[in-house]
Design an enzyme around this catalytic site. Structure first.
Site, PDB file in Angstrom:
ATOM      1  N   HIS A  38       0.773  -1.223  -0.057  1.00  0.00           N
ATOM      2  CA  HIS A  38      -0.050  -0.047   0.103  1.00  0.00           C
ATOM      3  C   HIS A  38       0.839   1.212   0.000  1.00  0.00           C
ATOM      4  O   HIS A  38       2.108   1.207   0.364  1.00  0.00           O
ATOM      5  CB  HIS A  38      -0.919   0.146   1.085  1.00  0.00           C
ATOM      6  CG  HIS A  38      -0.180   0.453   2.422  1.00  0.00           C
ATOM      7  ND1 HIS A  38      -0.100   1.556   2.895  1.00  0.00           N
ATOM      8  CD2 HIS A  38       0.183  -0.438   3.526  1.00  0.00           C
ATOM      9  CE1 HIS A  38       0.568   1.893   3.955  1.00  0.00           C
ATOM     10  NE2 HIS A  38       0.535   0.581   4.551  1.00  0.00           N
ATOM     11  N   CYS A  39       0.485   2.263  -0.691  1.00  0.00           N
ATOM     12  CA  CYS A  39       0.784   3.612  -0.252  1.00  0.00           C
ATOM     13  C   CYS A  39      -0.259   4.636   0.081  1.00  0.00           C
ATOM     14  O   CYS A  39      -0.906   4.169   1.043  1.00  0.00           O
ATOM     15  CB  CYS A  39       1.507   4.171  -1.651  1.00  0.00           C
ATOM     16  SG  CYS A  39       0.332   4.058  -3.085  1.00  0.00           S
ATOM     17  N   LYS A  40      -0.560   5.540  -0.488  1.00  0.00           N
ATOM     18  CA  LYS A  40      -1.529   6.426   0.178  1.00  0.00           C
ATOM     19  C   LYS A  40      -2.960   6.036  -0.561  1.00  0.00           C
ATOM     20  O   LYS A  40      -3.834   5.557   0.406  1.00  0.00           O
ATOM     21  CB  LYS A  40      -1.517   7.902  -0.409  1.00  0.00           C
ATOM     22  CG  LYS A  40      -2.495   8.794   0.243  1.00  0.00           C
ATOM     23  CD  LYS A  40      -2.419   9.185   1.800  1.00  0.00           C
ATOM     24  CE  LYS A  40      -0.938  10.200   2.041  1.00  0.00           C
ATOM     25  NZ  LYS A  40      -1.270  11.466   1.740  1.00  0.00           N
TER      26      LYS A  40
END
Length: 611
Positions: free
Chosen positions: A293-295
């Site tokens: 995941h990132c943002k």
């Protein structure tokens, strides 16, 4: 019936057939005298000999900005069910079936991917054969797809790229509509239900970044790490990789028995070679699945997953982008597209080398080979970091003063309405359950103010190539409505959804997803020079209590100095001698008891490619 009446009936039948033939002039033929694809200016009426249908208003892409496709995996599945049912219908046995679309270039491109993918999956056509049929006769070329960024389009993803990506996913077992659970896909891709999609089933999962506390903020549902634990355990997710700044405490994952790594780089940018190598090593060293995941779980997340697909399965950059967007629309944005294109050759070389070494060790009865990261370098003249210095996350880019690209994409996705009934669950009776030549001059840069789709990508391809996540949409202009909607008016609704959806995340009857198989060859063309960021940050958050001897960072013994604004540094030395208890992976899960296989879906024999 008199002889005159019989003659009259025969004459009328002949006239109707001639009229139908005129309507089908220039149509693409997929099954001789049976299945056609046509672009028509007006809605036709079905006749005694021909059945017309369209999906332009049934399967609609949910856009972020100016992006318009390709349609997601659930829509492709529902389309295939629909078409299979028509082809097997007793009442349509003697009729020609025509899938028609309008001259709206966006709808036309999406419709072409649907029927082209059907031809690849069920009619066993190559992507090139399916695309040739689509552009045969008087059919014009198709508008290329673009990314979900706000600015100008700089990279074209063609219909052929999408068909080649689907073919490659079929070859490696990522796509199997006999076992695909469309209801689970559509449930978990919703923001209120976790916003997650499998890219390679059983290995790589993309999801939106967790928050410290489960709540609804400005109409957007946020989930704490604990909300994901049951789903992750059910699906043998053992490792979490975070690419954005620290929002939640990684200890919440490690205390629950998961491995957790931080590989930070700036929102909207591309990773350094070090970040890419470490991500690949983490995935290669982990026996279970990896959740990334990132943002928003779109740009940075999709980029690194794309690198894994290119190295281990020999996807071209375009095939990787196409497949990831079909699984998780909106993924890989702006310069990240060109980054994947430029990295393709070196990732292929490293993948080929790794597979060669694995074969040698397998011949000597060695069960598994873990590549040494110290000796690997993803060579490039463009995307080199200018410095090996590390900076703290709060020193740049992602701050609390303004919304980043990831914030905006998350907000847009969170404001979407529940899936339209037009693509609702199929009835039980309906459901039982690029190669690009190395010499190709094609550039993916889109010239300003020029007409898209004027060049057929097929004509430049000389080498045949081998080719299952977001919800169904309710309207093409849904983005404008979502942007204009006030967050306060939807807060109560979102709160209700969030409360019920978290229960779903804890639901024990979640189906596990099978894993894919080894890789297949292709080719590549590099992209023009551009600049990149050099802000990168990596931390292994796993302490001794929850570490395993196969942890990548331990085997490498990284020594990282992270400099803050005051010049202070934090030394994170990870010893290869650290030991911890081994965690037994969860047992495999059986399918959902309520899932039905579709009689309308013929048996699929995935063609696994063995190197």
């Amino acid at each position: 019936m008199t002889l005159d009446n019989l003659k009259h009936s025969a004459i009328l039948s002949t006239l109707f057939k001639m009229a139908d033939d005129n309507d089908l002039l220039g149509a693409s033929e997929f099954i001789k005298d049976r299945l056609y694809f046509a672009t028509l200016r007006s809605k036709p009426k079905s006749t005694a000999n021909t059945h017309y249908f369209s999906t332009d208003e049934e399967f609609v892409y949910e856009n972020f900005y100016a992006d318009f496709g390709p349609l997601n995996l659930a829509m492709l599945y529902r389309y295939c069910c629909k078409l299979n049912k028509k082809l097997k219908s007793f009442t349509l046995t003697r009729k020609r079936i025509v899938h028609y679309t309008s001259f709206d270039q966006r709808k036309r491109a999406n419709a072409a991917v649907l029927i082209g993918a059907y031809a690849v999956i069920y009619l066993k056509k190559t992507p090139e054969e399916a695309y040739r049929a689509l552009i045969s006769g008087s059919n014009a070329s198709y508008l290329p797809f673009r990314d979900a960024s706000f600015g100008n389009c700089t990279y074209n993803l063609t219909v052929l790229d999408c068909l080649q990506g689907i073919r490659k996913a079929l070859q490696h077992g990522f796509l199997n509509f006999e076992t695909f659970d469309v209801n689970e896909y559509e449930h978990y891709e919703r923001v209120e239900n976790g916003d997650l999609n499998w890219i390679t089933p059983g290995k790589l999962l993309a999801f939106s970044g967790p928050h410290p506390k489960s709540k609804v903020e400005n109409g957007y549902p946020l989930h704490a790490p604990e909300a994901y634990f049951p789903y992750f355990r059910k699906h043998n997710v053992t490792t979490i990789v975070r690419l954005n700044k620290k929002i939640y405490d990684a200890k919440r994952f490690t205390d629950a028995g998961f491995d957790h790594y931080d590989l930070f780089f700036v929102d909207g940018s591309t990773p350094s070679d070090i970040i890419t190598r470490r991500f690949l090593h983490i995935c290669e060293s982990t026996s279970g699945a990896v959740a990334v995941h990132c943002k928003a779980g779109l740009g940075r997340t999709g980029t690194l997953i794309g690198c894994y697909l290119m190295k281990h399965y020999r996807f071209t950059s375009a095939e990787a982008i196409a497949w990831i967007r079909i699984c998780r629309p909106g993924s890989i944005i702006g310069p990240q597209q060109h980054y994947l294109e430029e990295k393709q050759a070196s990732l292929w070389a490293h993948g080929d080398s790794l597979r060669s070494k694995q074969r040698q060790y397998q011949d000597r009865s060695v069960p598994q080979l873990i590549s040494s990261m110290d000796n690997l370098s993803i060579s490039t003249s463009i995307f080199k970091s200018h410095s090996l210095d590390r900076m703290e996350e709060n020193d740049y880019a992602e701050n609390d003063l303004g919304m980043t690209q990831g914030d905006k994409l998350r907000a847009l996705k969170g404001r979407r309405q529940p899936r339209s009934a037009t693509t609702g669950a199929i009835r039980v009776e309906d459901v039982k359950v690029h190669t690009r030549s190395p010499s190709q001059p094609l550039s993916r840069m889109k010239p300003p103010a020029s007409s898209q789709g004027s060049i057929s990508p097929l004509k430049s391809s000389k080498v045949p190539a081998s080719s299952s996540s977001s919800s169904s949409s309710s309207s093409v202009s849904a983005s404008a409505k979502r942007i204009g909607r006030s967050s306060s008016s939807s807060t109560n609704l979102k709160s209700t959804r969030l409360a019920s959806s978290l229960g779903n995340l804890y639901e024990p009857n979640t189906e596990s997803i099978s894993s894919g198989k080894p890789p297949s060859p292709s080719s590549f063309t590099p992209h023009p020079v551009r600049t990149t960021y050099n802000y990168h940050y990596e931390v292994n958050n796993n302490n001794n209590q929850y570490s395993t001897t196969s942890s990548p960072s331990k085997s490498l013994g990284y020594n990282l100095n992270h400099s803050g604004p005051s010049g202070a540094s934090a030394n994170a030395r990870l010893s290869a001698g650290e030991q911890g208890h081994q965690r037994n992976p969860p047992a495999g899960l059986s399918g959902l008891s309520t899932r039905h296989l579709s009689r309308s879906i013929p048996s699929l024999q995935s063609e696994y490619v063995q190197y």
